[in-house]
Design a protein around this motif. Structure first.
Motif, PDB file in Angstrom:
ATOM      1  N   GLU A  14     -17.017  -4.871  -0.330  1.00  0.00           N
ATOM      2  CA  GLU A  14     -15.683  -5.063   0.242  1.00  0.00           C
ATOM      3  C   GLU A  14     -15.090  -3.760   0.759  1.00  0.00           C
ATOM      4  N   ARG A  15     -15.621  -2.628   0.314  1.00  0.00           N
ATOM      5  CA  ARG A  15     -15.045  -1.342   0.695  1.00  0.00           C
ATOM      6  C   ARG A  15     -15.360  -1.000   2.152  1.00  0.00           C
ATOM      7  N   ILE A  16     -14.463  -0.209   2.765  1.00  0.00           N
ATOM      8  CA  ILE A  16     -14.583   0.173   4.168  1.00  0.00           C
ATOM      9  C   ILE A  16     -14.765   1.683   4.249  1.00  0.00           C
ATOM     10  N   SER A  17     -15.850   2.134   4.860  1.00  0.00           N
ATOM     11  CA  SER A  17     -16.060   3.570   5.066  1.00  0.00           C
ATOM     12  C   SER A  17     -15.233   3.997   6.270  1.00  0.00           C
ATOM     13  N   PHE A  18     -14.254   4.856   6.017  1.00  0.00           N
ATOM     14  CA  PHE A  18     -13.222   5.142   7.017  1.00  0.00           C
ATOM     15  C   PHE A  18     -13.073   6.641   7.220  1.00  0.00           C
ATOM     16  N   GLY A  19     -13.234   7.097   8.454  1.00  0.00           N
ATOM     17  CA  GLY A  19     -13.107   8.516   8.780  1.00  0.00           C
ATOM     18  C   GLY A  19     -11.683   8.876   9.158  1.00  0.00           C
ATOM     19  N   LEU A  20     -11.191   9.980   8.579  1.00  0.00           N
ATOM     20  CA  LEU A  20      -9.798  10.372   8.784  1.00  0.00           C
ATOM     21  C   LEU A  20      -9.689  11.890   8.867  1.00  0.00           C
ATOM     22  N   PRO A  21      -9.446  12.458  10.052  1.00  0.00           N
ATOM     23  CA  PRO A  21      -9.283  13.910  10.173  1.00  0.00           C
ATOM     24  C   PRO A  21      -8.016  14.378   9.440  1.00  0.00           C
ATOM     25  N   PRO A  22      -7.982  15.643   9.032  1.00  0.00           N
ATOM     26  CA  PRO A  22      -6.858  16.136   8.207  1.00  0.00           C
ATOM     27  C   PRO A  22      -5.469  15.931   8.807  1.00  0.00           C
ATOM     28  N   ILE A  23      -5.282  16.324  10.065  1.00  0.00           N
ATOM     29  CA  ILE A  23      -3.948  16.215  10.657  1.00  0.00           C
ATOM     30  C   ILE A  23      -3.528  14.759  10.797  1.00  0.00           C
ATOM     31  N   ILE A  24      -4.426  13.921  11.299  1.00  0.00           N
ATOM     32  CA  ILE A  24      -4.116  12.499  11.454  1.00  0.00           C
ATOM     33  C   ILE A  24      -3.888  11.857  10.084  1.00  0.00           C
ATOM     34  N   GLY A  25      -4.707  12.270   9.109  1.00  0.00           N
ATOM     35  CA  GLY A  25      -4.579  11.703   7.768  1.00  0.00           C
ATOM     36  C   GLY A  25      -3.280  12.070   7.082  1.00  0.00           C
ATOM     37  N   SER A  26      -2.815  13.291   7.319  1.00  0.00           N
ATOM     38  CA  SER A  26      -1.606  13.760   6.623  1.00  0.00           C
ATOM     39  C   SER A  26      -0.313  13.338   7.306  1.00  0.00           C
ATOM     40  N   TRP A  27      -0.308  13.309   8.648  1.00  0.00           N
ATOM     41  CA  TRP A  27       0.966  13.118   9.351  1.00  0.00           C
ATOM     42  C   TRP A  27       1.052  11.880  10.232  1.00  0.00           C
ATOM     43  N   TYR A  28      -0.039  11.170  10.411  1.00  0.00           N
ATOM     44  CA  TYR A  28       0.011   9.972  11.263  1.00  0.00           C
ATOM     45  C   TYR A  28      -0.351   8.704  10.486  1.00  0.00           C
ATOM     46  N   PHE A  29      -1.468   8.741   9.791  1.00  0.00           N
ATOM     47  CA  PHE A  29      -1.963   7.558   9.078  1.00  0.00           C
ATOM     48  C   PHE A  29      -0.963   6.989   8.067  1.00  0.00           C
ATOM     49  N   PRO A  30      -0.181   7.834   7.352  1.00  0.00           N
ATOM     50  CA  PRO A  30       0.761   7.267   6.362  1.00  0.00           C
ATOM     51  C   PRO A  30       1.737   6.249   6.935  1.00  0.00           C
ATOM     52  N   ARG A  31       1.964   6.275   8.246  1.00  0.00           N
ATOM     53  CA  ARG A  31       2.859   5.298   8.854  1.00  0.00           C
ATOM     54  C   ARG A  31       2.339   3.862   8.672  1.00  0.00           C
ATOM     55  N   PHE A  32       1.029   3.728   8.501  1.00  0.00           N
ATOM     56  CA  PHE A  32       0.432   2.396   8.366  1.00  0.00           C
ATOM     57  C   PHE A  32       0.373   1.921   6.912  1.00  0.00           C
ATOM     58  N   THR A  33       0.759   2.773   5.975  1.00  0.00           N
ATOM     59  CA  THR A  33       0.607   2.444   4.555  1.00  0.00           C
ATOM     60  C   THR A  33       1.273   1.127   4.166  1.00  0.00           C
ATOM     61  N   PRO A  34       2.524   0.857   4.573  1.00  0.00           N
ATOM     62  CA  PRO A  34       3.144  -0.415   4.169  1.00  0.00           C
ATOM     63  C   PRO A  34       2.335  -1.637   4.625  1.00  0.00           C
ATOM     64  N   ALA A  35       1.866  -1.606   5.872  1.00  0.00           N
ATOM     65  CA  ALA A  35       1.102  -2.751   6.387  1.00  0.00           C
ATOM     66  C   ALA A  35      -0.229  -2.893   5.667  1.00  0.00           C
ATOM     67  N   LEU A  36      -0.876  -1.771   5.359  1.00  0.00           N
ATOM     68  CA  LEU A  36      -2.160  -1.818   4.660  1.00  0.00           C
ATOM     69  C   LEU A  36      -2.005  -2.291   3.220  1.00  0.00           C
ATOM     70  N   LEU A  37      -0.921  -1.880   2.584  1.00  0.00           N
ATOM     71  CA  LEU A  37      -0.635  -2.347   1.222  1.00  0.00           C
ATOM     72  C   LEU A  37      -0.397  -3.858   1.212  1.00  0.00           C
ATOM     73  N   GLN A  38       0.368  -4.316   2.177  1.00  0.00           N
ATOM     74  CA  GLN A  38       0.677  -5.737   2.260  1.00  0.00           C
ATOM     75  C   GLN A  38      -0.587  -6.559   2.514  1.00  0.00           C
ATOM     76  N   ALA A  39      -1.515  -5.994   3.296  1.00  0.00           N
ATOM     77  CA  ALA A  39      -2.760  -6.695   3.608  1.00  0.00           C
ATOM     78  C   ALA A  39      -3.813  -6.544   2.516  1.00  0.00           C
ATOM     79  N   GLY A  40      -3.514  -5.731   1.502  1.00  0.00           N
ATOM     80  CA  GLY A  40      -4.465  -5.513   0.422  1.00  0.00           C
ATOM     81  C   GLY A  40      -5.667  -4.692   0.828  1.00  0.00           C
ATOM     82  N   LEU A  41      -5.496  -3.829   1.827  1.00  0.00           N
ATOM     83  CA  LEU A  41      -6.618  -3.061   2.359  1.00  0.00           C
ATOM     84  C   LEU A  41      -6.638  -1.600   1.908  1.00  0.00           C
ATOM     85  N   LEU A  42      -5.509  -1.074   1.477  1.00  0.00           N
ATOM     86  CA  LEU A  42      -5.438   0.356   1.191  1.00  0.00           C
ATOM     87  C   LEU A  42      -6.432   0.762   0.109  1.00  0.00           C
TER      88      LEU A  42
END
Length: 299
Positions: free
Chosen positions: A90-118
């Motif tokens: 079930e796990r997803i191998s996901f690539g995340l560069p440092p800048i995108i991971g720290s300052w862009y990706f967190p914007r999606f956290t609520p939607a990912l939590l709601q979808a049970g994907l985080l």
């Protein structure tokens, strides 16, 4: 044709020694010899020739050409094995560069939590160039990547999901901070720079901007840590060239637009291998990440 024969063949091209191939695969030498003979008969050509005067095995030009195809087949088979193994999980191998991971990706956290994907994400934190190689090898299901141009590789399924300007970054009490409307790269090049290491897209952007301005800025320090870079700039140790995506109000920095034309921008793309069939969870992740977000503040 047996798949194993392709592995024997490539190893023989590499070693040019039947006995070594037999040892590598723990089989008999006649097994290797017959496998190569069957391949040559199948394609109606000669892949190897013996140089009896020097007791050497030579690969013919058609043999070398065939090996190029064999390597691609072997690579695809190995990628398929990795992807099929992960498809059972079930796990997803996901690539995340440092800048995108720290300052862009967190914007999606609520939607990912709601979808049970985080909690399904197995995150690989590397620069975009490294993540691109991992995607090509089948090590990742998908990734967010930074670049200066949209990706055009046929082997890649990529979608631009956002863009952010790259600006001159200075301390609030730096002389350039007064130029609120922006500065030219020539103006900025009068001051020493602190830059990110070459693994970052920013290094390429910096070289591009310097080339367009026909200047050679002085670099006094390079780092792979964005927080260190921002702290040094805030302390007036130098200036930098950084996307304002990586800035927040607590940094004590001023971001100045470049007034030069045709300046690079930081492009964020969502990417996967073109022939990768995503699992249902990975497809849900893709759908969430490609959904447009409201823009955050620009500092």
């Amino acid at each position: 044709m047996n798949i194993k024969e392709l592995y024997y063949y490539h190893d023989l091209v590499r070693t040019k020694n039947f006995s070594q191939v037999a040892a590598d695969f723990n089989i008999s030498q006649p097994t290797v010899t017959m496998a190569i003979k069957r391949l040559e008969e199948s394609f109606g050509t000669t892949f190897f020739m013996r140089d009896r005067s020097h007791h050497q095995l030579k690969v013919t030009s058609t043999g070398l050409q065939f090996d190029q195809h064999v390597q691609r087949v072997i690579e695809e088979l190995e990628i398929a094995q990795k992807e099929l193994t992960r498809a059972k999980q079930e796990r997803i191998s996901f690539g995340l560069p440092p800048i995108i991971g720290s300052w862009y990706f967190p914007r999606f956290t609520p939607a990912l939590l709601q979808a049970g994907l985080l909690n399904q994400l197995e995150v690989f934190d590397h620069g975009s160039a490294s993540l691109l190689r991992l995607l090509a090898k089948g090590e990742l299901d998908l990734a967010l990547l930074g670049s200066l141009q949209p990706f055009q590789q046929p082997s890649l399924r990529a979608r631009v999901i956002d863009k952010a300007p790259i600006k001159i970054i200075v301390a609030k009490n730096h002389p350039l901070a007064a130029f609120k409307e922006g500065v030219s790269f020539v103006q900025a090049a009068q001051y020493p720079f602190i830059t990110l290491d070459d693994e970052y897209v920013h290094a390429q952007a910096f070289r591009q901007a310097a080339h367009l301005a026909r200047v050679r800025p002085k670099i006094i320090f390079k780092t792979s840590d964005v927080q260190i870079l921002k702290a040094l700039v805030a302390n007036n140790s130098g200036i930098s060239f950084l996307t304002d995506l990586a800035l927040d109000t607590n940094d004590g920095l001023v971001a100045l637009p470049l007034t030069d034309g045709s300046q690079p921008e930081f492009i964020i793309s969502l990417a996967a291998r073109a022939n990768r069939l995503l699992t249902p969870n990975a497809q849900r992740l893709w759908s969430i990440l490609e959904t447009p977000l409201s823009k955050g503040p620009i500092y």
